[in-house]
Write a protein that holds these residues in place. Structure first.
Motif, short mmCIF file in Angstrom:
data_model
loop_
_atom_site.label_atom_id
_atom_site.label_comp_id
_atom_site.label_asym_id
_atom_site.label_seq_id
_atom_site.Cartn_x
_atom_site.Cartn_y
_atom_site.Cartn_z
N ALA A 49 0.82 -1.22 0.00
CA ALA A 49 0.00 0.00 0.00
C ALA A 49 0.86 1.27 0.00
CB ALA A 49 -0.97 0.00 1.18
N LYS A 268 2.06 7.22 0.34
CA LYS A 268 0.92 6.80 -0.45
C LYS A 268 0.62 7.69 -1.65
CE LYS A 268 -1.65 4.30 3.11
NZ LYS A 268 -1.70 3.05 2.32
N SER A 321 -1.84 5.21 -3.69
CA SER A 321 -2.25 3.87 -3.27
C SER A 321 -3.06 4.03 -1.99
CB SER A 321 -1.01 2.99 -3.04
OG SER A 321 -1.39 1.69 -2.64
N THR A 323 -5.23 2.15 -0.64
CA THR A 323 -5.40 0.92 0.12
C THR A 323 -4.59 -0.18 -0.54
OG1 THR A 323 -7.04 -0.64 1.02
CG2 THR A 323 -7.43 0.22 -1.19
N LYS A 324 -4.49 -1.31 0.12
CA LYS A 324 -3.74 -2.43 -0.46
C LYS A 324 -4.35 -2.86 -1.80
CE LYS A 324 -1.30 -5.02 3.12
NZ LYS A 324 -1.14 -6.36 3.72
#
Length: 577
Positions: A49, A268, A321, A323-324
């Motif tokens: 993530a 992220k 990203s 979330t995973k």
């Protein structure tokens, strides 16, 4: 002076001898744009993530090692760990290499046997020259520890003209006309140093494709589908900031100067910028300043005085990203932006006929682990205005032209960005499942609505190509730009069609609608032996921009790949048991 240089070289060589050659590949080896490691890095990032700087190329192996250092191996899924291990094994690979102190020489021979079938010669290839592999590969790398690498992709295979010929059914060069005598296509000298495990620099001079943004159809900013252009670049990288600046020679007197800056906000979000200039003339020292805004020079005023001009370029890319197993991205490029006051109807001012020229590309990508492999989903779309990459002359438009030194060679035109060029609306969807080192299967759907300015044939119509790298006033009068200078003062072209061109919307003229559905399957019988099958069906409406004309084509690619370095590795492992 020669004696001083010779002594300095000896001292440098002596200093290197203080170090020992690490097992595996040198840190300054570069990864070509379509290397499998870029996909594996994306898998590791999505499982963690986070976003890193793996969405551009070429990267050095030192940069790859730095990115791996940020990945928590224990948090990865089983197939995620397999991809991590594959990268580590690649970095440590010693097969077919010779070491002498800090010096290493490596060869990586491979054999690719491919056969092709295509039923309609009027339809473009679904699997074109970029997809087809060379019959016999023999790339050679010379490395000096983690400080320097020299590389050349020696090979025997069909040339680009043969790869785009409907009568070519196999990738074996069966005649002098089909043999590619222009090898190597990828070659470089790469030098660098790592101050820490995650911070370092790289300087390279290479003939390798460059990309700035990860996308199925190629980044709309800068894509790997512009090939064989020599460039020199300096890169400084860290986990939070990545700078790259350099010069790329498109053709004689056509040099693209560029700066790229990538920054991470936390782990992220990534935001990146690219600025570039393409003047038509000799090298210009001003553009080598690594921290100057190129637009600040207003250099078009200097070049206009000589009857030439400068193409200006700007791009922004962003990815996140949240979330995973998920990544979203946006790419935006621009060659011209006109303020409302510059778009009035004063027909005495040629600048009022300069069109906006921008493009945007959006995408969602997901790698989801399942049992021993990953499902991969990729949804992508882009819109490019008709005059993106196209300027008031081909000489300073963002396209490279070339031909091959063989009889019957075609003329090739490659845009700086996505392979389908400007004046295009596109959408694609890709879904697949793959198990590392075992098998993979998937399909892709591609839709294109292509305007008349998307076809590189616009350059041929005015006689501009690899054999004529400048265009005179007579040819400019029939150029597609809304205004063209028929003398150094830039008086307007009287063709009303192109006067109205500033208002064109993509796809312009008679659009060509392309629908392609393709399938992909591969199976690794052994680590060194892989089989590939790729069927495709294309349906084209208004084919060739002719209203009412349609074409349907079925295409098939079958291939076998043998990696000789893996045969030796497997044999050695077996003997040791």
């Amino acid at each position: 002076m020669k004696k001083i240089c010779f002594v300095a070289l000896l001292l440098f060589a002596a200093s290197l001898c203080l170090f020992s050659q690490k097992a595996g590949r040198g840190g300054q080896n570069l990864l070509e744009s379509r290397h499998w490691i870029y996909d594996s890095l994306q898998i590791l990032e999505q499982e963690s993530a986070i976003v890193q700087f793996s969405d551009q190329s070429p990267l050095s192996l030192s940069q790859v090692r730095a990115m791996l250092g940020e990945i928590d191996y224990d948090s990865l899924s089983q197939p995620g760990r397999a991809h991590y291990d594959m990268i580590v094994d690649y970095l440590k690979e010693t097969s077919f290499s010779l070491n002498a102190s800090v010096l290493q020489v490596r060869a990586e021979p491979a054999l690719n046997l491919e056969g092709y079938v295509k039923t309609n010669s009027n339809a473009p290839f679904a699997f074109d020259r970029f997809e087809k592999k060379r019959f016999l590969e023999f790339p050679v790398t010379l490395s000096v520890s983690d400080y320097a690498s020299l590389y050349a992709d020696l090979f025997a295979g069909i040339n680009k003209s043969a790869a785009e010929d409907n009568d070519t059914f196999i990738n074996i060069p069966y005649s002098p006309k089909t043999f590619d005598v222009n090898f190597p296509h990828n070659a470089y000298g790469s030098f660098g140093y790592d101050w820490t495990d995650s911070v370092g620099f790289n300087f390279r001079i290479s003939n390798m494709s460059q990309s700035f943004g990860r996308a199925q159809t190629g980044s709309i900013i800068q894509s790997e589908y512009l090939t064989d252009a020599t460039h020199a670049a300096l890169s400084i990288y860290s986990p939070i900031l990545y700078y790259s600046g350099g010069i790329t020679q498109y053709n004689n007197r056509r040099y693209l100067y560029s700066h790229k800056v990538d920054a991470r906000i936390g782990k992220k979000i990534q935001v990146s910028f690219m600025e570039a200039a393409l003047p038509y003339g000799g090298m210009d020292l001003r553009f080598f300043n690594p921290m100057m805004f190129l637009h600040n020079y207003a250099s078009w005023l200097d070049y206009e005085a000589d009857g030439s001009d400068v193409g200006s370029y700007f791009g922004i890319k962003a990815s996140a990203s949240p979330t995973k197993y998920f990544r979203i991205f946006a790419l935006w490029s621009m060659t011209q932006f006109q303020l409302p006051v510059e778009m009035d109807d004063d027909n005495t001012n040629k600048d009022n006929y300069v069109p906006n020229a921008m493009g945007v590309q959006l995408g969602l990508e997901s790698y989801v682990p399942f049992k021993k492999g990953h499902f991969h989903f990729n949804l992508e779309g882009y819109y490019a205005q008709p005059y993106l990459y196209i300027n008031s002359s081909p000489n300073w438009s963002f396209v490279r032209t070339s031909s091959e030194s063989s009889s019957g060679s075609k003329d090739f035109y490659e845009w700086i960005g996505t392979r389908y060029g400007p004046d295009t609306v596109a959408a694609s969807f890709d879904a697949s499942y793959s198990v590392p080192k075992k098998w993979s299967a998937g399909f892709k759907y591609l839709f294109l609505a292509r305007g008349e300015l998307s076809d590189p044939g616009i350059f041929k119509k005015v006689g501009w190509g690899p054999r004529i790298l400048n265009i005179d006033d007579a040819a400019l009068k029939s150029w597609v730009y809304p205004y063209t200078g028929d003398n150094k003062h830039g008086s307007l072209n009287d063709d009303q069609k192109y006067r109205n061109g500033r208002n064109f919307a993509a796809p312009s003229g008679i659009p060509e609608y392309v629908n392609v559905i393709s399938f992909y399957a591969s199976y690794c019988l052994k680590d060194w032996l892989e089989f590939v099958g790729r069927p495709a069906l294309a349906v084209i409406l208004n084919s060739g921009h002719e209203s009412g004309k349609s074409d349907v084509s079925f295409e098939m690619l079958l291939g076998v790949r043998i990696k000789f370095t893996k045969i030796k590795k497997n044999s050695s492992s077996h003997k040791g048991e």
